[in-house]
Scaffold this motif. Structure first.
Motif, PDB file in Angstrom:
ATOM      1  N   GLY A  72      83.898  16.874  66.344  1.00  0.00           N
ATOM      2  CA  GLY A  72      84.916  16.170  64.602  1.00  0.00           C
ATOM      3  C   GLY A  72      83.698  15.635  64.360  1.00  0.00           C
ATOM      4  N   ASP A  73      82.627  15.078  64.291  1.00  0.00           N
ATOM      5  CA  ASP A  73      82.068  14.651  62.586  1.00  0.00           C
ATOM      6  C   ASP A  73      80.673  14.705  62.320  1.00  0.00           C
ATOM      7  OD1 ASP A  73      80.138  15.033  65.232  1.00  0.00           O
ATOM      8  OD2 ASP A  73      79.566  12.717  65.571  1.00  0.00           O
ATOM      9  N   GLY A  74      80.848  16.586  62.799  1.00  0.00           N
ATOM     10  CA  GLY A  74      79.782  17.407  62.154  1.00  0.00           C
ATOM     11  C   GLY A  74      78.835  17.586  62.447  1.00  0.00           C
ATOM     12  N   LEU A  75      78.260  16.633  63.620  1.00  0.00           N
ATOM     13  CA  LEU A  75      76.799  17.704  63.727  1.00  0.00           C
ATOM     14  C   LEU A  75      77.324  17.830  65.374  1.00  0.00           C
ATOM     15  CD1 LEU A  75      76.093  13.397  64.468  1.00  0.00           C
ATOM     16  CD2 LEU A  75      75.296  14.963  62.799  1.00  0.00           C
ATOM     17  N   LEU A  76      75.956  19.061  65.382  1.00  0.00           N
ATOM     18  CA  LEU A  76      75.940  20.480  66.412  1.00  0.00           C
ATOM     19  C   LEU A  76      75.774  19.181  68.114  1.00  0.00           C
ATOM     20  CD1 LEU A  76      75.162  22.865  67.446  1.00  0.00           C
ATOM     21  CD2 LEU A  76      73.348  22.458  66.559  1.00  0.00           C
ATOM     22  N   THR A  77      76.728  20.055  68.880  1.00  0.00           N
ATOM     23  CA  THR A  77      76.224  19.064  70.237  1.00  0.00           C
ATOM     24  C   THR A  77      76.087  20.866  70.760  1.00  0.00           C
ATOM     25  OG1 THR A  77      77.635  17.150  70.209  1.00  0.00           O
ATOM     26  CG2 THR A  77      76.853  18.696  72.052  1.00  0.00           C
ATOM     27  N   ILE A  78      74.708  20.095  71.708  1.00  0.00           N
ATOM     28  CA  ILE A  78      73.873  21.376  71.907  1.00  0.00           C
ATOM     29  C   ILE A  78      74.287  21.349  74.360  1.00  0.00           C
ATOM     30  CG2 ILE A  78      72.939  22.595  70.332  1.00  0.00           C
ATOM     31  CD1 ILE A  78      70.266  21.862  71.694  1.00  0.00           C
ATOM     32  N   VAL A  79      74.141  22.143  74.763  1.00  0.00           N
ATOM     33  CA  VAL A  79      74.466  22.094  76.179  1.00  0.00           C
ATOM     34  C   VAL A  79      73.024  22.396  76.961  1.00  0.00           C
ATOM     35  CG1 VAL A  79      75.200  21.826  78.918  1.00  0.00           C
ATOM     36  CG2 VAL A  79      76.412  21.503  76.198  1.00  0.00           C
ATOM     37  N   VAL A  80      71.727  21.848  77.721  1.00  0.00           N
ATOM     38  CA  VAL A  80      70.533  22.578  77.609  1.00  0.00           C
ATOM     39  C   VAL A  80      70.964  22.304  79.300  1.00  0.00           C
ATOM     40  CG1 VAL A  80      69.739  21.627  76.140  1.00  0.00           C
ATOM     41  CG2 VAL A  80      69.187  19.686  77.705  1.00  0.00           C
ATOM     42  N   GLU A  81      70.314  23.449  79.940  1.00  0.00           N
ATOM     43  CA  GLU A  81      69.996  23.294  81.458  1.00  0.00           C
ATOM     44  C   GLU A  81      68.916  23.429  82.009  1.00  0.00           C
ATOM     45  OE1 GLU A  81      70.622  25.791  85.001  1.00  0.00           O
ATOM     46  OE2 GLU A  81      72.386  25.873  83.817  1.00  0.00           O
ATOM     47  N   GLY A  82      68.134  22.411  82.678  1.00  0.00           N
ATOM     48  CA  GLY A  82      66.937  21.946  83.025  1.00  0.00           C
ATOM     49  C   GLY A  82      65.835  23.311  84.618  1.00  0.00           C
ATOM     50  N   GLY A  83      64.906  23.897  83.670  1.00  0.00           N
ATOM     51  CA  GLY A  83      64.184  24.778  84.299  1.00  0.00           C
ATOM     52  C   GLY A  83      63.274  24.746  84.685  1.00  0.00           C
ATOM     53  N   ALA A  84      61.790  25.119  84.496  1.00  0.00           N
ATOM     54  CA  ALA A  84      60.498  25.333  85.064  1.00  0.00           C
ATOM     55  C   ALA A  84      59.681  23.727  84.700  1.00  0.00           C
ATOM     56  CB  ALA A  84      59.322  26.184  84.973  1.00  0.00           C
ATOM     57  N   ARG A  85      58.863  23.268  85.400  1.00  0.00           N
ATOM     58  CA  ARG A  85      58.615  21.941  84.632  1.00  0.00           C
ATOM     59  C   ARG A  85      56.619  22.489  84.004  1.00  0.00           C
ATOM     60  NH1 ARG A  85      58.060  18.372  89.680  1.00  0.00           N
ATOM     61  NH2 ARG A  85      57.836  20.578  91.035  1.00  0.00           N
ATOM     62  N   PHE A  86      56.330  21.484  82.970  1.00  0.00           N
ATOM     63  CA  PHE A  86      54.694  21.666  82.743  1.00  0.00           C
ATOM     64  C   PHE A  86      54.222  20.781  81.756  1.00  0.00           C
ATOM     65  CE2 PHE A  86      58.597  20.982  79.508  1.00  0.00           C
ATOM     66  CZ  PHE A  86      57.828  19.891  78.562  1.00  0.00           C
ATOM     67  N   ARG A  87      53.266  20.717  82.227  1.00  0.00           N
ATOM     68  CA  ARG A  87      52.464  20.044  81.961  1.00  0.00           C
ATOM     69  C   ARG A  87      51.675  20.234  80.143  1.00  0.00           C
ATOM     70  NH1 ARG A  87      49.661  15.287  83.465  1.00  0.00           N
ATOM     71  NH2 ARG A  87      50.486  16.079  85.674  1.00  0.00           N
ATOM     72  N   VAL A  88      51.667  18.985  79.495  1.00  0.00           N
ATOM     73  CA  VAL A  88      51.221  19.182  77.964  1.00  0.00           C
ATOM     74  C   VAL A  88      49.523  18.832  78.283  1.00  0.00           C
ATOM     75  CG1 VAL A  88      51.676  18.305  76.044  1.00  0.00           C
ATOM     76  CG2 VAL A  88      53.353  18.337  77.271  1.00  0.00           C
ATOM     77  N   ASP A  89      49.119  20.239  77.574  1.00  0.00           N
ATOM     78  CA  ASP A  89      47.706  19.777  77.635  1.00  0.00           C
ATOM     79  C   ASP A  89      47.467  19.153  76.242  1.00  0.00           C
ATOM     80  OD1 ASP A  89      47.398  21.079  79.822  1.00  0.00           O
ATOM     81  OD2 ASP A  89      47.335  23.071  79.024  1.00  0.00           O
ATOM     82  N   ARG A  90      47.872  19.924  75.035  1.00  0.00           N
ATOM     83  CA  ARG A  90      47.571  18.707  74.121  1.00  0.00           C
ATOM     84  C   ARG A  90      49.091  19.174  73.147  1.00  0.00           C
ATOM     85  NH1 ARG A  90      44.966  23.903  73.298  1.00  0.00           N
ATOM     86  NH2 ARG A  90      44.744  24.699  71.747  1.00  0.00           N
ATOM     87  N   THR A  91      49.171  17.914  71.546  1.00  0.00           N
ATOM     88  CA  THR A  91      49.969  18.640  71.020  1.00  0.00           C
ATOM     89  C   THR A  91      49.748  18.232  69.418  1.00  0.00           C
ATOM     90  OG1 THR A  91      50.776  15.560  70.769  1.00  0.00           O
ATOM     91  CG2 THR A  91      52.017  17.137  72.335  1.00  0.00           C
ATOM     92  N   ARG A  92      50.740  18.897  68.812  1.00  0.00           N
ATOM     93  CA  ARG A  92      50.126  18.672  67.292  1.00  0.00           C
ATOM     94  C   ARG A  92      51.867  18.254  66.099  1.00  0.00           C
ATOM     95  NH1 ARG A  92      51.735  22.928  64.451  1.00  0.00           N
ATOM     96  NH2 ARG A  92      51.521  25.259  65.495  1.00  0.00           N
TER      97      ARG A  92
END
Length: 191
Positions: A72-92
């Protein structure tokens, strides 16, 4: 992979509703929908959910969008489901502030039966799922025999702080996770 740092932990098999309003995350949702791909959710170690890119934990969970609507406030709401786990090697960070990470996927945990000494945890998980996560209420009874599934549900539903939840996410042995959850249960008992 696009990364969405949050002050919460998403566990494999768990669900999370997210209100999306920042342009970088709206673009990310569009990209994921177009490519039928997921994005990574990582606990924020430093920073905030909005504004400048936050520093995420090294271990996160793939989030797949399962539903979305505009509130009602115009904002997008998403529902997500968790899948596999991961390790972040690097970010940008992209110019719009969206974090992207080079990640290494973790293999799924081996299915292990819940040993008899953790039967109480199965009962607690069943009660918590029944009252707190209606989307999991109809999980097959066999899921309560899976040590990984029971451990992840308890880690998300017990009142652990986010650092403890992150620790539970990072454990790779489902029986060790159950043992550690059993050991913290006395904190939640009423005097």
């Amino acid at each position: 992979m696009p990364l969405f740092p949050l002050r919460t932990v998403l566990f494999p098999g768990g669900q999370l509703a997210l209100r999306i309003f920042e342009p970088r995350y709206l673009d990310m949702v569009r990209e994921c929908a177009r490519q039928d791909s997921g994005f990574g959710i990582c606990l924020i170690l430093q920073g905030r959910e909005t504004g400048a890119p936050a520093i995420p934990a090294a271990v996160g969970t793939i989030a797949r969008i399962t539903d979305f609507h505009t509130g009602g406030d115009g904002l997008l709401t998403i529902v997500v489901e968790g899948g596999a786990r991961f390790r972040v090697d690097r970010t940008r960070a992209r110019s719009d502030g969206l974090l992207r990470g080079s990640v290494a996927m973790w293999p799924p945990e081996p299915r292990k039966e819940v040993p008899v000494e953790f039967a109480l945890l199965q009962s607690i998980a069943e009660r918590l799922v029944e009252t707190m996560t209606p989307q999991s209420r109809h999980a097959p009874r066999s899921m309560y025999d899976d040590a990984g599934w029971v451990g992840f549900r308890l880690a998300e539903l017990l009142p652990l702080d986010v650092e403890e939840q992150q620790h539970m996410l990072e454990l790779t042995d489902p029986l060790q996770r159950l043992a550690e959850l059993r050991d913290v249960l006395p904190r939640f008992q009423k005097s």
